[in-house]
Design a protein around this motif. Sequence first.
Motif, PDB file in Angstrom:
ATOM      1  N   ASP A   1       0.804  -1.223   0.000  1.00  0.00           N
ATOM      2  CA  ASP A   1       0.000   0.000   0.000  1.00  0.00           C
ATOM      3  C   ASP A   1       0.837   1.274   0.000  1.00  0.00           C
ATOM      4  O   ASP A   1       0.416   2.303   0.535  1.00  0.00           O
ATOM      5  N   GLY A   2       2.048   1.192  -0.541  1.00  0.00           N
ATOM      6  CA  GLY A   2       2.918   2.358  -0.627  1.00  0.00           C
ATOM      7  C   GLY A   2       3.495   2.818   0.697  1.00  0.00           C
ATOM      8  O   GLY A   2       4.144   3.851   0.759  1.00  0.00           O
ATOM      9  N   THR A   3       3.275   2.037   1.787  1.00  0.00           N
ATOM     10  CA  THR A   3       3.674   2.528   3.108  1.00  0.00           C
ATOM     11  C   THR A   3       4.575   1.590   3.916  1.00  0.00           C
ATOM     12  O   THR A   3       5.098   2.002   4.944  1.00  0.00           O
ATOM     13  N   ALA A   4       4.735   0.335   3.483  1.00  0.00           N
ATOM     14  CA  ALA A   4       5.551  -0.607   4.256  1.00  0.00           C
ATOM     15  C   ALA A   4       6.248  -1.574   3.303  1.00  0.00           C
ATOM     16  O   ALA A   4       5.671  -1.973   2.284  1.00  0.00           O
ATOM     17  N   LEU A   5       7.467  -1.956   3.632  1.00  0.00           N
ATOM     18  CA  LEU A   5       8.289  -2.805   2.783  1.00  0.00           C
ATOM     19  C   LEU A   5       8.470  -4.178   3.406  1.00  0.00           C
ATOM     20  O   LEU A   5       8.826  -4.299   4.578  1.00  0.00           O
ATOM     21  N   VAL A   6       8.240  -5.215   2.594  1.00  0.00           N
ATOM     22  CA  VAL A   6       8.497  -6.599   2.979  1.00  0.00           C
ATOM     23  C   VAL A   6       9.484  -7.143   1.954  1.00  0.00           C
ATOM     24  O   VAL A   6       9.251  -7.042   0.749  1.00  0.00           O
ATOM     25  N   MET A   7      10.591  -7.713   2.429  1.00  0.00           N
ATOM     26  CA  MET A   7      11.630  -8.173   1.508  1.00  0.00           C
ATOM     27  C   MET A   7      11.550  -9.660   1.177  1.00  0.00           C
ATOM     28  O   MET A   7      12.020 -10.071   0.134  1.00  0.00           O
ATOM     29  N   ALA A   8      10.991 -10.483   2.060  1.00  0.00           N
ATOM     30  CA  ALA A   8      10.983 -11.925   1.832  1.00  0.00           C
ATOM     31  C   ALA A   8       9.642 -12.522   2.252  1.00  0.00           C
ATOM     32  O   ALA A   8       8.963 -11.986   3.138  1.00  0.00           O
ATOM     33  N   ASP A   9       9.279 -13.614   1.599  1.00  0.00           N
ATOM     34  CA  ASP A   9       7.993 -14.255   1.873  1.00  0.00           C
ATOM     35  C   ASP A   9       7.832 -14.694   3.320  1.00  0.00           C
ATOM     36  O   ASP A   9       6.722 -14.708   3.837  1.00  0.00           O
ATOM     37  N   ASP A  10       8.930 -15.052   3.993  1.00  0.00           N
ATOM     38  CA  ASP A  10       8.818 -15.535   5.367  1.00  0.00           C
ATOM     39  C   ASP A  10       9.026 -14.439   6.418  1.00  0.00           C
ATOM     40  O   ASP A  10       9.090 -14.720   7.615  1.00  0.00           O
ATOM     41  N   ASP A  11       9.105 -13.176   5.991  1.00  0.00           N
ATOM     42  CA  ASP A  11       9.221 -12.076   6.950  1.00  0.00           C
ATOM     43  C   ASP A  11       7.972 -12.011   7.826  1.00  0.00           C
ATOM     44  O   ASP A  11       6.854 -12.188   7.333  1.00  0.00           O
ATOM     45  N   THR A  12       8.171 -11.764   9.110  1.00  0.00           N
ATOM     46  CA  THR A  12       7.043 -11.621  10.040  1.00  0.00           C
ATOM     47  C   THR A  12       6.773 -10.158  10.367  1.00  0.00           C
ATOM     48  O   THR A  12       5.824  -9.860  11.083  1.00  0.00           O
ATOM     49  N   VAL A  13       7.621  -9.281   9.840  1.00  0.00           N
ATOM     50  CA  VAL A  13       7.435  -7.836  10.021  1.00  0.00           C
ATOM     51  C   VAL A  13       7.655  -7.124   8.694  1.00  0.00           C
ATOM     52  O   VAL A  13       8.326  -7.637   7.801  1.00  0.00           O
ATOM     53  N   ALA A  14       7.078  -5.936   8.593  1.00  0.00           N
ATOM     54  CA  ALA A  14       7.318  -5.039   7.468  1.00  0.00           C
ATOM     55  C   ALA A  14       7.939  -3.766   8.027  1.00  0.00           C
ATOM     56  O   ALA A  14       7.713  -3.407   9.184  1.00  0.00           O
ATOM     57  N   THR A  15       8.714  -3.071   7.209  1.00  0.00           N
ATOM     58  CA  THR A  15       9.348  -1.824   7.605  1.00  0.00           C
ATOM     59  C   THR A  15       8.509  -0.650   7.119  1.00  0.00           C
ATOM     60  O   THR A  15       8.185  -0.566   5.922  1.00  0.00           O
TER      61      THR A  15
END
Length: 110
Positions: A7-21
């Motif tokens: 949504d233009g507001t948070a970054l996820v780098m990998a499919d198994d990430d449990t958090v977004a930046t």
Amino acid sequence: MKGEVLDGTALVMADDDTVATALEDLDEGDRLADADPPVTVAEEVPFGHKVALADIAAGEPVRKYGEVVGEASEPIARGEWVHTHNCESTRGRGDRAAAADITGSPGEDR
């Protein structure tokens, strides 16, 4: 850019990430509809900080950028701010390495 921007507001780098930046300050009630499943932000999350994409139990690893970056020090609900108040870094922890040397790894004969 690598990863996925939610949504233009948070970054996820990998499919198994449990958090977004957070790519900007997130407000309580903001919705990350592009997350699977969608996430409603539970509290303010400052720019550059982490927001939980899933429930994380105390003691479970916190994954960011495809790497374990910490361990939940208490239960973290999906949508909550993840920072030093509920996540303990596991990087550069010489104290943990020293403790492992003393106790040995599980299953090791002593």
